[in-house]
Design a protein around this motif. Sequence first.
Motif, PDB file in Angstrom:
ATOM      1  N   MET A   1       0.816  -1.201   0.000  1.00 26.02           N
ATOM      2  CA  MET A   1       0.000   0.000   0.000  1.00 26.02           C
ATOM      3  C   MET A   1       0.862   1.267   0.000  1.00 26.02           C
ATOM      4  SD  MET A   1      -3.265   0.965   0.472  1.00 26.02           S
ATOM      5  CE  MET A   1      -4.135   2.397   0.910  1.00 26.02           C
ATOM      6  N   LYS A   2       1.896   1.304   0.855  1.00 29.67           N
ATOM      7  CA  LYS A   2       2.755   2.481   0.910  1.00 29.67           C
ATOM      8  C   LYS A   2       3.519   2.671  -0.392  1.00 29.67           C
ATOM      9  CE  LYS A   2       3.432   2.865   5.843  1.00 29.67           C
ATOM     10  NZ  LYS A   2       4.387   3.000   6.919  1.00 29.67           N
ATOM     11  N   ARG A   3       3.903   1.576  -1.025  1.00 31.98           N
ATOM     12  CA  ARG A   3       4.642   1.677  -2.282  1.00 31.98           C
ATOM     13  C   ARG A   3       3.786   2.360  -3.345  1.00 31.98           C
ATOM     14  NH1 ARG A   3       7.618  -3.378  -4.986  1.00 31.98           N
ATOM     15  NH2 ARG A   3       9.540  -2.348  -4.436  1.00 31.98           N
ATOM     16  N   GLY A   4       2.503   2.028  -3.397  1.00 31.09           N
ATOM     17  CA  GLY A   4       1.593   2.647  -4.357  1.00 31.09           C
ATOM     18  C   GLY A   4       1.434   4.134  -4.117  1.00 31.09           C
ATOM     19  N   ILE A   5       1.415   4.545  -2.860  1.00 32.24           N
ATOM     20  CA  ILE A   5       1.296   5.966  -2.530  1.00 32.24           C
ATOM     21  C   ILE A   5       2.537   6.719  -3.002  1.00 32.24           C
ATOM     22  CG2 ILE A   5       1.207   7.625  -0.617  1.00 32.24           C
ATOM     23  CD1 ILE A   5      -0.571   5.614   0.857  1.00 32.24           C
ATOM     24  N   TRP A   6       3.724   6.149  -2.751  1.00 34.49           N
ATOM     25  CA  TRP A   6       4.966   6.794  -3.170  1.00 34.49           C
ATOM     26  C   TRP A   6       5.060   6.884  -4.686  1.00 34.49           C
ATOM     27  CZ3 TRP A   6       7.871   9.877  -0.558  1.00 34.49           C
ATOM     28  CH2 TRP A   6       7.884   9.784   0.829  1.00 34.49           C
ATOM     29  N   VAL A   7       4.676   5.829  -5.377  1.00 33.36           N
ATOM     30  CA  VAL A   7       4.702   5.849  -6.839  1.00 33.36           C
ATOM     31  C   VAL A   7       3.740   6.910  -7.354  1.00 33.36           C
ATOM     32  CG1 VAL A   7       4.141   4.510  -8.907  1.00 33.36           C
ATOM     33  CG2 VAL A   7       5.454   3.458  -7.073  1.00 33.36           C
ATOM     34  N   GLY A   8       2.567   7.001  -6.744  1.00 37.11           N
ATOM     35  CA  GLY A   8       1.597   8.018  -7.145  1.00 37.11           C
ATOM     36  C   GLY A   8       2.114   9.429  -6.910  1.00 37.11           C
ATOM     37  N   LYS A   9       2.747   9.661  -5.752  1.00 36.25           N
ATOM     38  CA  LYS A   9       3.292  10.982  -5.444  1.00 36.25           C
ATOM     39  C   LYS A   9       4.401  11.359  -6.428  1.00 36.25           C
ATOM     40  CE  LYS A   9       2.299  11.247  -0.502  1.00 36.25           C
ATOM     41  NZ  LYS A   9       2.871  11.379   0.834  1.00 36.25           N
ATOM     42  N   ILE A  10       5.267  10.389  -6.735  1.00 38.88           N
ATOM     43  CA  ILE A  10       6.360  10.665  -7.679  1.00 38.88           C
ATOM     44  C   ILE A  10       5.795  10.962  -9.057  1.00 38.88           C
ATOM     45  CG2 ILE A  10       8.310   9.620  -8.874  1.00 38.88           C
ATOM     46  CD1 ILE A  10       9.002   8.222  -6.212  1.00 38.88           C
ATOM     47  N   LEU A  11       4.798  10.208  -9.487  1.00 43.63           N
ATOM     48  CA  LEU A  11       4.174  10.427 -10.788  1.00 43.63           C
ATOM     49  C   LEU A  11       3.518  11.805 -10.853  1.00 43.63           C
ATOM     50  CD1 LEU A  11       3.677   9.042 -13.476  1.00 43.63           C
ATOM     51  CD2 LEU A  11       1.536   8.181 -12.562  1.00 43.63           C
ATOM     52  N   ILE A  12       2.840  12.193  -9.779  1.00 39.25           N
ATOM     53  CA  ILE A  12       2.211  13.523  -9.735  1.00 39.25           C
ATOM     54  C   ILE A  12       3.278  14.614  -9.784  1.00 39.25           C
ATOM     55  CG2 ILE A  12       0.939  15.120  -8.232  1.00 39.25           C
ATOM     56  CD1 ILE A  12      -0.814  12.725  -7.435  1.00 39.25           C
ATOM     57  N   MET A  13       4.388  14.436  -9.055  1.00 35.90           N
ATOM     58  CA  MET A  13       5.466  15.431  -9.076  1.00 35.90           C
ATOM     59  C   MET A  13       6.060  15.563 -10.472  1.00 35.90           C
ATOM     60  SD  MET A  13       7.246  14.751  -5.346  1.00 35.90           S
ATOM     61  CE  MET A  13       8.829  15.154  -5.949  1.00 35.90           C
ATOM     62  N   ILE A  14       6.229  14.454 -11.175  1.00 36.09           N
ATOM     63  CA  ILE A  14       6.761  14.493 -12.529  1.00 36.09           C
ATOM     64  C   ILE A  14       5.804  15.240 -13.448  1.00 36.09           C
ATOM     65  CG2 ILE A  14       7.312  13.068 -14.543  1.00 36.09           C
ATOM     66  CD1 ILE A  14       8.493  11.014 -12.570  1.00 36.09           C
ATOM     67  N   LEU A  15       4.519  14.932 -13.340  1.00 34.32           N
ATOM     68  CA  LEU A  15       3.525  15.602 -14.189  1.00 34.32           C
ATOM     69  C   LEU A  15       3.432  17.099 -13.893  1.00 34.32           C
ATOM     70  CD1 LEU A  15       0.685  12.927 -14.231  1.00 34.32           C
ATOM     71  CD2 LEU A  15       2.261  13.523 -16.081  1.00 34.32           C
ATOM     72  N   VAL A  16       3.523  17.467 -12.627  1.00 34.83           N
ATOM     73  CA  VAL A  16       3.509  18.891 -12.266  1.00 34.83           C
ATOM     74  C   VAL A  16       4.748  19.584 -12.826  1.00 34.83           C
ATOM     75  CG1 VAL A  16       3.676  20.498 -10.317  1.00 34.83           C
ATOM     76  CG2 VAL A  16       2.030  18.637 -10.250  1.00 34.83           C
ATOM     77  N   GLY A  17       5.896  18.924 -12.741  1.00 35.16           N
ATOM     78  CA  GLY A  17       7.127  19.496 -13.295  1.00 35.16           C
ATOM     79  C   GLY A  17       7.028  19.693 -14.794  1.00 35.16           C
TER      80      GLY A  17
END
Length: 122
Positions: free
Chosen positions: A1-17
């Motif tokens: 579960m935590k791994r999915g949250i981190w992957v989601g946060k990283i993906l969102i940060m990449i998209l925002v960048g």
Amino acid sequence: MKRGIWVGKILIMILVGIAIAFGFVMAVMYLWNWLVPALFAGPVITFWQALGLLALSKILFSGLGKRGHWRNRHSGPWRPYWKEKWNAMTPEDRERFKEKMKDKWCKPRQESPDANSSGANV
């Protein structure tokens, strides 16, 4: 579960960048196309040309090396050497050094005789 949250946060940060970079390039493109053709009769540029212009300005104005080297121009590997050398000087040596640097770098500008004889102010 935590791994999915981190992957989601990283993906969102990449998209925002990517969105921020896209917006920045678009702002440069629109400002260029608004100002340069009207003021200087220059060309209209595309998105990719604006991206290249930003990359070129990054290379020219801030380099490719370590970050912040313009902000820390009074520091560096040479600073301790010169600080030690300065502290080892006598007050007379320091005054001679200051005078030598002043003579070398702070010469008053002299006007050429041609400028005065022509009567033109430059």
